[in-house]
Design an enzyme around this catalytic site. Structure first.
Site, PDB file in Angstrom:
ATOM      1  N   LYS A  53       0.814  -1.228   0.000  1.00  0.00           N
ATOM      2  CA  LYS A  53       0.000   0.000   0.000  1.00  0.00           C
ATOM      3  C   LYS A  53       0.849   1.280   0.000  1.00  0.00           C
ATOM      4  O   LYS A  53       0.471   2.271  -0.608  1.00  0.00           O
ATOM      5  CB  LYS A  53      -0.951   0.008   1.192  1.00  0.00           C
ATOM      6  N   ASP A 104     -10.388   2.690   1.262  1.00  0.00           N
ATOM      7  CA  ASP A 104     -10.636   2.305   2.666  1.00  0.00           C
ATOM      8  C   ASP A 104     -11.373   3.446   3.369  1.00  0.00           C
ATOM      9  O   ASP A 104     -12.179   3.214   4.271  1.00  0.00           O
ATOM     10  CB  ASP A 104      -9.310   2.040   3.409  1.00  0.00           C
TER      11      ASP A 104
HETATM   12  P1  NAP Z   1      -0.977  -2.342  10.735  1.00  0.00           P
HETATM   13  O1  NAP Z   1      -0.557  -1.269   9.809  1.00  0.00           O
HETATM   14  O2  NAP Z   1      -0.054  -3.463  11.045  1.00  0.00           O
HETATM   15  O3  NAP Z   1      -1.408  -1.624  12.125  1.00  0.00           O
HETATM   16  C1  NAP Z   1      -1.818  -2.357  13.240  1.00  0.00           C
HETATM   17  C2  NAP Z   1      -1.935  -1.453  14.452  1.00  0.00           C
HETATM   18  O4  NAP Z   1      -2.330  -2.261  15.561  1.00  0.00           O
HETATM   19  C3  NAP Z   1      -0.616  -0.773  14.850  1.00  0.00           C
HETATM   20  O5  NAP Z   1      -0.867   0.546  15.279  1.00  0.00           O
HETATM   21  C4  NAP Z   1      -0.134  -1.640  16.005  1.00  0.00           C
HETATM   22  O6  NAP Z   1       0.656  -0.950  16.959  1.00  0.00           O
HETATM   23  C5  NAP Z   1      -1.449  -2.003  16.654  1.00  0.00           C
HETATM   24  N1  NAP Z   1      -1.284  -3.185  17.493  1.00  0.00           N
HETATM   25  C6  NAP Z   1      -0.945  -4.425  17.109  1.00  0.00           C
HETATM   26  N2  NAP Z   1      -0.876  -5.246  18.180  1.00  0.00           N
HETATM   27  C7  NAP Z   1      -1.173  -4.494  19.261  1.00  0.00           C
HETATM   28  C8  NAP Z   1      -1.260  -4.747  20.643  1.00  0.00           C
HETATM   29  N3  NAP Z   1      -1.014  -5.971  21.143  1.00  0.00           N
HETATM   30  N4  NAP Z   1      -1.583  -3.734  21.476  1.00  0.00           N
HETATM   31  C9  NAP Z   1      -1.824  -2.498  20.983  1.00  0.00           C
HETATM   32  N5  NAP Z   1      -1.765  -2.184  19.658  1.00  0.00           N
HETATM   33  C10 NAP Z   1      -1.449  -3.170  18.818  1.00  0.00           C
HETATM   34  O7  NAP Z   1      -2.322  -3.054  10.231  1.00  0.00           O
HETATM   35  P2  NAP Z   1      -3.525  -2.366   9.427  1.00  0.00           P
HETATM   36  O8  NAP Z   1      -3.351  -2.585   7.989  1.00  0.00           O
HETATM   37  O9  NAP Z   1      -3.672  -0.990   9.956  1.00  0.00           O
HETATM   38  O10 NAP Z   1      -4.762  -3.282   9.880  1.00  0.00           O
HETATM   39  C11 NAP Z   1      -5.271  -3.203  11.193  1.00  0.00           C
HETATM   40  C12 NAP Z   1      -6.540  -4.048  11.300  1.00  0.00           C
HETATM   41  O11 NAP Z   1      -7.550  -3.535  10.443  1.00  0.00           O
HETATM   42  C13 NAP Z   1      -6.339  -5.511  10.878  1.00  0.00           C
HETATM   43  O12 NAP Z   1      -7.118  -6.320  11.715  1.00  0.00           O
HETATM   44  C14 NAP Z   1      -6.887  -5.553   9.468  1.00  0.00           C
HETATM   45  O13 NAP Z   1      -7.373  -6.841   9.105  1.00  0.00           O
HETATM   46  C15 NAP Z   1      -8.043  -4.570   9.609  1.00  0.00           C
HETATM   47  N6  NAP Z   1      -8.446  -3.987   8.318  1.00  0.00           N
HETATM   48  C16 NAP Z   1      -9.711  -4.235   7.919  1.00  0.00           C
HETATM   49  C17 NAP Z   1     -10.157  -3.707   6.726  1.00  0.00           C
HETATM   50  C18 NAP Z   1     -11.587  -3.948   6.311  1.00  0.00           C
HETATM   51  O14 NAP Z   1     -11.914  -3.689   5.137  1.00  0.00           O
HETATM   52  N7  NAP Z   1     -12.426  -4.401   7.204  1.00  0.00           N
HETATM   53  C19 NAP Z   1      -9.302  -2.919   5.930  1.00  0.00           C
HETATM   54  C20 NAP Z   1      -7.994  -2.683   6.385  1.00  0.00           C
HETATM   55  C21 NAP Z   1      -7.578  -3.233   7.593  1.00  0.00           C
HETATM   56  P3  NAP Z   1       2.124  -0.384  16.611  1.00  0.00           P
HETATM   57  O15 NAP Z   1       1.859   0.832  15.804  1.00  0.00           O
HETATM   58  O16 NAP Z   1       2.723  -0.102  17.938  1.00  0.00           O
HETATM   59  O17 NAP Z   1       2.801  -1.500  15.869  1.00  0.00           O
END
Ligand code: NAP
Length: 277
Positions: A68, A105
């Site tokens: 992305k 998104d």
């Molecule tokens: P990402 O860029 O990896 O970001 C994940 C975030 O979660 C980061 O800020 C991370 O913290 C935080 N995190 C992970 N483990 C944690 C914990 N144990 N305690 C506190 N914070 C924690 O992932 P993303 O692409 O943003 O996706 C995030 C979620 O959204 C996923 O579940 C994904 O499947 C979902 N999503 C859904 C859609 C949809 O269409 N429904 C679209 C996009 C994403 P750090 O910053 O400290 O690493």
């Protein structure tokens, strides 16, 4: 004769639900076009884009992890909110072969929280990664009363919000932050609660009790569809929105831009059943 097509690219890519969604809509509308998953590895983005620029049948692609951010500078034009956000989830091939990068998104999130009047709302966001940035880009011009972001790395949240031009307060991801008190909207933009990931911490479920009575809780996670967070919210009589609303919402905007027709949203129940079977 070849026919128009679009695709989703990522690494890995076999798990993607996009071919099911777009294939379902193409069939419903009787459009003679294709949509497939295509494996693109890190480092292959510039070659991939060069190849597709020259293919007049290619309408564009959806982009998933880990491309992305990497694809943004390869696009010829970025829509303004996408440029601030720094992440592209959809590339559209223009008639002259140039590539327009956008981020649908934001539309998916907007669909998922449509029941909330954002102007004057008190919002809590969990997480500061790519999906949270899309939330920040959406909220940036909505005149919310407050946006509080609970992040494991608050500095990362502050940087992301600054780039998205959002005024917010970053707090550590711990209990008793005070963030939930009287809030109207909670958005989980972390993978907490997702199958195979850590559960949502108990303090978050507990602090939902402090939300305003009409609050909406939106969980981006869609596997499982009924997360602990949504269950706890429902148990308290709060409104909820699940990750499939966002997934289908972001796909709908991309579909219309690829194929020139809006998808048949009156078939959402059938599509959701297919995606969760
Ligand atoms: P990402 O860029 O990896 O970001 C994940 C975030 O979660 C980061 O800020 C991370 O913290 C935080 N995190 C992970 N483990 C944690 C914990 N144990 N305690 C506190 N914070 C924690 O992932 P993303 O692409 O943003 O996706 C995030 C979620 O959204 C996923 O579940 C994904 O499947 C979902 N999503 C859904 C859609 C949809 O269409 N429904 C679209 C996009 C994403 P750090 O910053 O400290 O690493």
């Amino acid at each position: 004769m070849s026919k128009p097509y679009a695709e989703v690219i990522g690494d890995p890519i076999t798990h993607s639900k996009s071919p099911t969604i777009h294939g379902f809509w193409l069939k419903k509308l009787g459009i003679d076009a294709g949509y497939r998953a295509y494996h693109v590895r890190p480092g292959e983005i510039p070659d991939y884009c060069d190849m597709r620029r020259r293919d007049p049948d290619w309408r564009g692609c959806n982009v998933t992890i880990p491309h992305k951010e990497a694809i943004a500078p390869v696009c010829d034009t970025l829509e303004p909110a996408t440029a601030r956000l720094g992440a592209v989830n959809t590339v559209i091939r223009q008639v002259d072969g140039t590539l327009l990068g956008t981020n649908t998104d934001i539309d998916g999130i907007e669909a998922a929280i449509a029941g909330v009047e954002l102007q004057g709302a008190r919002v809590v966001v969990l997480g500061a990664g790519g999906a949270a940035r899309a939330v920040f880009a959406l909220l940036a011009n909505k005149w919310c009363a407050s946006v509080k972001v609970l992040a494991r790395t608050p500095e990362k949240a502050e940087r992301a919000a600054r780039e998205c031009k959002l005024k917010m307060k970053a707090l550590p991801f711990t209990a008793r932050s005070g963030a939930f008190k009287g809030a109207d909207l909670v958005i989980n933009a972390t993978q907490l609660g997702m199958t195979g990931q850590q559960p949502m911490p108990a303090f978050v479920l507990e602090e939902l009790k402090q939300l305003s009575p009409g609050a909406l809780v939106f969980d981006m996670v869609y596997a499982p569809l009924e997360t602990e967070l949504l269950k706890a919210a429902r148990d308290q009589g709060l409104r909820t929105s699940d990750g499939l609303v966002m997934l289908i919402g972001q796909a709908a905007t991309a579909f219309e831009r690829f194929f020139g027709q809006p998808p048949p949203r009156d078939c959402d129940d059938e599509l959701r059943a297919m995606l969760t079977a």
